[in-house]
Each structure stands twice: as C-alpha cells, then as structure tokens.
Design a protein around this motif. Structure first.
Motif, PDB file in Angstrom:
ATOM      1  N   ASN A 275       0.719  -1.119   0.126  1.00  0.00           N
ATOM      2  CA  ASN A 275      -0.046   0.315  -0.081  1.00  0.00           C
ATOM      3  C   ASN A 275       0.656   1.199  -0.480  1.00  0.00           C
ATOM      4  N   SER A 299      -9.484   8.669  -8.354  1.00  0.00           N
ATOM      5  CA  SER A 299      -9.165   6.627  -9.028  1.00  0.00           C
ATOM      6  C   SER A 299      -9.870   6.979 -10.700  1.00  0.00           C
ATOM      7  N   ARG A 306      -4.677   3.413  -8.411  1.00  0.00           N
ATOM      8  CA  ARG A 306      -5.575   3.579  -7.767  1.00  0.00           C
ATOM      9  C   ARG A 306      -5.270   4.328  -6.404  1.00  0.00           C
ATOM     10  N   PHE A 308      -6.799   5.324  -2.727  1.00  0.00           N
ATOM     11  CA  PHE A 308      -7.253   4.692  -1.132  1.00  0.00           C
ATOM     12  C   PHE A 308      -7.750   5.747  -0.059  1.00  0.00           C
ATOM     13  N   ASP A 333      -9.279   1.690   4.544  1.00  0.00           N
ATOM     14  CA  ASP A 333     -10.114   1.078   3.149  1.00  0.00           C
ATOM     15  C   ASP A 333     -10.192  -0.610   2.871  1.00  0.00           C
TER      16      ASP A 333
END
Length: 600
Positions: A275, A299, A306, A308, A333
């Motif tokens: 991440n 997004s 991606r 988030f 998320d």
C-alpha cells in the motif's frame, strides 16, 4: 631435467583432469572477491559523483570516512573472510584427494633421493602453478561481472543508481582478488604438502596410503549390510577427510542461513509495502476534512492505478478491558486491509474477515508495551468493540513501537458509524508504471491548494531493494554451486583413491549394485554429519546476527526458525549427495575388474 621442479608443469598436464575442480574453486574465489570489492568501490565512486555535484570537491575529504564507505568495505571484508574460508576448505579437500591418489609418485620421488622438505616445496609450488592460470581468469571474470552489474543497475534499475560508473576498473578489487587466490592456495596446500612428505619409499610399492594402511578393526556389519558398513567406515576412517567433507557440506548451510538474515535486514531497512503511495494528499491541519468526492475523481484520472483514503481520530476516550484510557482510531479502506495480509503484518490468530464492512470487530497494534490481545473488549463511543486481530508492529511510527498507546484500525464503515465522520484526513494514490509528470501535475491541479500535496515517486526503494536481493541471492547461488561441485568432485576423487580396493572387492564377488550402495552410504555419512554441524552452527549464527543487526534497531522484530531457507539449502545438500554418487558409481560399473586392480 635440470631440477625436480621441472616436473611441476609436466605433472599439471598429466593430472589436468584431476586438477580441474581445484582450478575452478580458485577461479570462483578470485572472481567473487574481485567482484565484491570492485562493486564496493563503484558504489563509493557513485556517491562521490553525487557529492561533487552537490557540494563540490571538498565533500570527498570525508567520503571514505563516511558510514556508507565503511559499511560497503566492511561488508566486503567479511565476504573476503568467508570466501577465503570456503576456498581453503574446498581446495584443501581436493588436494588431499589428489595426494592420496599419487602416493606411489611421492614414494618414488623419495626413493630417488627427494627429501621431505623438497616434497613439501614441490606440492606448494605445484599449487601456486595453478594460480598462473586461475587467478587471471578469476580477475577478468570479476571485472566483467562488475561491468555487467553496473550496467544493470544504471540502465535497468535506474533511479538512485543512475550515476553508477560504467567500465570502471577497481585496483582494490584486483589486488584483493589476487591476494585471496595466492593466500587461499598457500593455506590449502599446507596440510596436503605435509601429508605427501610423510610418504615413505616403501609406499611406492603399495601404490597409495589407503592400501598400505592396516587397521586393527573391521567395519561393524552386525546391524547393517556389509556394503553399507564399508561405506560408513570409509567415510569415518579418515579423520581429516571427514572433517573437510563435513565442513564442505556444513559451510554451504551456514552461509545460506547467515545470508538469509541479510534479506530480512534489507526488508526492515527498506520495507516494501503493497500500500505504499506515490502521492499523498493530506489535510493541512491533520483533520478529517477531505471530501470523499475528491477520491472518486482522482481514481478516474489518467496515470492513477488506485486511490484509497484514511480517516483518523486521536486521543479518543475509551475503556480497554475496563481500564480508562485514550486511544487512536484509524480507518482503512478495503485495499488497505488486504495489504496487511499481503505484507504479512498480522500476528498469528488474527481474523481479518471480521473487520470488513460495518461491524464491531477491529484490529489493534501490538507490542510488548501494549497490553491487548485477540478477543479483548474495548468500549468506544458507547459501543463495545472486539479485537479480531493484531498487527506485528506500529506502521504509524518510525521505530514500529506503540509508545504505550493503543491504536485501533477499523473499516471505513465502522469508523463512520463510531464518529459520524465520512471525510478523509489522507488520500493515498498509487500511479501506473507509465504515469508521466503531466499526469501527476493534472492530479495536483485537481487537488488545488486546499490540501497538502506530496509527490513521493522519487522516494521509491523498490529498485534498491531488488538490487540488494539480486546481490545476496547471486552470491549464495555461486557459493552453493561451487560447494555442490566440490562435494561431487571430492567424493569422486575419494573413490578414485580407493580404486584398487574396489577392484579387489569386485574380484571376490561384490556386484555393481553393492558398490553403488557402498559409495552412497559414504556420501550419506558426509551429508548427515555436514547437515548436523551446519544446522546447529548455522541456526546459532543466524540468531546471533539477527539479534545484533535487526532486533537491536527494530525492537518489534523477533527471530523465528528460518524454515524456508533451511529447507531450500537442505534440498541442495541432498541433491549434491545424490549427484555425487552417480558419476563414480558409473565409472566403476564401466570398468573391468582387471582394470580396477591394475589402476595406479
């Protein structure tokens, strides 16, 4: 013939096949040291170029006294010693087997007047004669490997290695390679030279020490078949050979387990999280004030892989196991939660499935200072939450410690229900591999000046991480390959040294299947003793290195039994032992009984 030393080049030609493995060991040792020290110097040169570009030539004064230079050359020095040890064991083992096969030759030399000191000098100069060929080849291969690695780092890895010098020649690397080759050969030749000097003229008639020796005891075949007992006896009867062969097996295990710690160390220094964001968009005051619509808008933009977000609430009044406290609550998320599994951040027994969606299950950050466990109850905002899982360390602090603060991780839906907040405090963006600066600038324009925008693409450590992995695994692969080849060669030469014994056994009725079992039991004895020694010493050294290199700096790190590295190297050892049996067994099967009896 002017001198007995004139026999050295003649002997080298006659025994070219037997000396091939010894030459290969010297070549690999010189190659590794030349490449290691050359790469260390290239790394220092790269850093020197950066310092000159930023601070001018005066920055070079402290470069070689810097932590980087000391670390690079310190690591290279450790590798030098390890390679020296591996080279001495392998070359000494090979030379001992060669001397055992040439006992008749040394006995004949004693018969015509050669003294013990001359024998020792002959063996040492014969070993040094190999260096004339092996050392230059090893140096050239080391320089070529350095050029290739520098090219890979500069053009394929790029980024922080974009200043890596090409086609640089390291005098330090070359000198260290030459020194290692000569020192290794001299040390390795010492024991075989003394062994050759002990050969008496009487042994010239016997042919080799193996047949000349008489033992007062015979192999115990009470519980084993005679061929198995003989194989074990052959392995343990020669104490020096058993030590060298056991060391060859054990050294590969020790090196593999020790260097697996380096893989873990790199992982802690440069953690590779699934991440990790390329762009961070944060509220200016750390509050939850970023509109969720902005995340949806980003997004869908070009160059975005991606996006988030996270929400946070710090210093929330709560009761942890009925004890009043203040805790931090952070929302993840779904993608963030999935990454916890990918990165192996959850402790054993955690149930992440309970945390998704709107529920009353959460995760907590764990360390020895935070008294929370799976199943504990926490009262927050009038609700009772259950801890469904624990993180191994605190991802929100630099040292991974909780600093005695309980931190909960919830799903986005649970956080919104507990706090009534749906806005984000942080949006994290991962870009595609082909994202351009224009794409990033477009995202920046969309965000505007209302929030803090950080482009972190130049802080990626993936390339450096992969470069370190490539180096360590490459080093292990070469050492393992050389060790495997040495094991195969040593067992083959051990069989050759006893070829007359095997001929006599075949003459009295032992079939080829029994001969193969005898050789296999000898190899299995070496492998078993090597595995026991290697595992004991390797695991102890692995824990010692882990505690000193990792746990000292990362308190949350805990050494665990390296099952995967241990299984991998044991499989290699098993494969080497099996492969080592095939060639000598085939050789004996293909030889006539009369040939083996008459073999010198």
């Amino acid at each position: 013939m002017k001198s007995y030393l004139s026999l050295i080049p003649i002997s080298a030609k006659v025994h070219k096949r037997q000396n091939r493995m010894t030459l290969l060991c010297i070549v690999f040792a010189v190659f590794l040291v030349t490449a290691v020290f050359s790469m260390a110097e290239m790394g220092v040169r790269m850093e020197a170029g950066r310092l000159i570009g930023k601070h001018g030539s005066q920055a070079l004064q402290s470069l070689f006294a810097s932590t980087m230079a000391q670390t690079l050359f310190g690591a290279a020095a450790v590798l030098f010693l390890l390679i020296l040890l591996a080279g001495v064991l392998m070359i000494s083992s090979s030379m001992n087997s060669t001397v055992a096969q040439r006992t008749k030759f040394f006995g004949m030399m004693r018969c015509i007047g050669m003294s013990r000191q001359q024998i020792i000098r002959f063996v040492r100069l014969e070993a040094l004669n190999w260096c004339k060929t092996a050392v230059p080849i090893g140096v050239l291969l080391g320089v070529a490997a350095t050029w290739a690695l520098c090219g890979v780092l500069r053009f394929l890895v790029g980024e922080e290695f974009s200043d890596m010098p090409l086609f640089g020649v390291s005098i330090i690397g070359i000198i260290c390679g030459i020194l290692l080759g000569v020192i290794t050969v001299l040390i390795a030749a010492r024991s075989p030279a003394k062994r050759a000097a002990k050969v008496s003229p009487v042994m010239a008639v016997a042919g080799n020490s193996a047949t000349a020796k008489h033992t007062s005891r015979v192999p115990n075949a009470r519980f084993l078949k005679i061929e198995t007992a003989l194989g074990i006896y052959h392995a343990v009867s020669g104490k020096k050979n058993l030590f060298l062969m056991t060391s060859s097996f054990a050294l590969s295990i020790i090196l593999f387990l020790s260097f697996s710690v380096m893989i873990d160390l790199v992982g802690y220094i440069m953690p590779q999280s699934a991440n990790t964001a390329d762009i961070n968009i944060a509220s200016s005051d750390g509050s939850n004030s970023i509109d969720p619509a902005l995340l949806d808008q980003i997004s869908d933009m070009a160059g975005v892989k991606r996006a988030f977000g996270r929400r946070s609430s710090l210093g929330v009044p709560a009761q942890v196991n009925a004890v009043a406290s203040e805790i931090d609550v952070i929302s993840y998320d779904d993608f963030d939660l999935e990454c916890l599994v990918k990165d192996h951040q959850l402790r054993k027994g955690s149930d992440l499935a309970k945390v998704y969606g709107d529920n009353r299950s959460v995760l907590a950050v764990w360390d020895a200072q935070t008294p929370v466990s799976i199943g504990d109850q926490i009262q927050v905002a009038g609700e009772t939450l259950e801890i469904a899982g624990l993180l191994k360390y605190n991802p929100f602090s630099e040292d991974g410690s909780t600093h005695r603060t309980v931190t909960l991780i919830t799903s986005g839906e649970t956080f919104a229900r507990l706090t009534g907040v749906s806005e984000y405090s942080l949006i994290m963006v991962q870009t595609t591999s082909d994202a351009t600066d224009e794409n990033v600038e477009a995202i920046h324009n969309t965000v505007g000046n209302s929030y803090t925008f950080r482009d972190q693409r130049d802080q990626r450590t993936t390339s450096t991480y992969m470069a370190f992995l490539l180096f360590v695994y490459g080093f292990l692969a070469i050492i393992t390959a050389v060790t495997v080849l040495n094991i195969m060669n040593s067992i083959s030469m051990s069989v050759s040294a006893r070829i007359k014994q095997y001929g006599a056994m075949r003459a009295v009725g032992m079939d080829t299947h029994q001969m193969t079992k005898m050789i296999a039991s000898e190899a299995a004895t070496y492998a078993l003793s090597g595995c026991v020694v290697g595992c004991v010493v390797g695991l102890l050294l692995s824990k010692l290195l882990y505690d000193n290199l990792i746990t000292t700096h990362f308190a949350y790190a805990v050494w665990t039994l390296p099952i995967v590295p241990l299984a991998v190297i044991l499989l290699f050892v098993l494969a080497a032992a099996i492969a080592a049996v095939h060639t000598p067994a085939k050789r004996i099967r293909n030889m006539a009984v009369t040939d083996t009896i008459n073999e010198l």
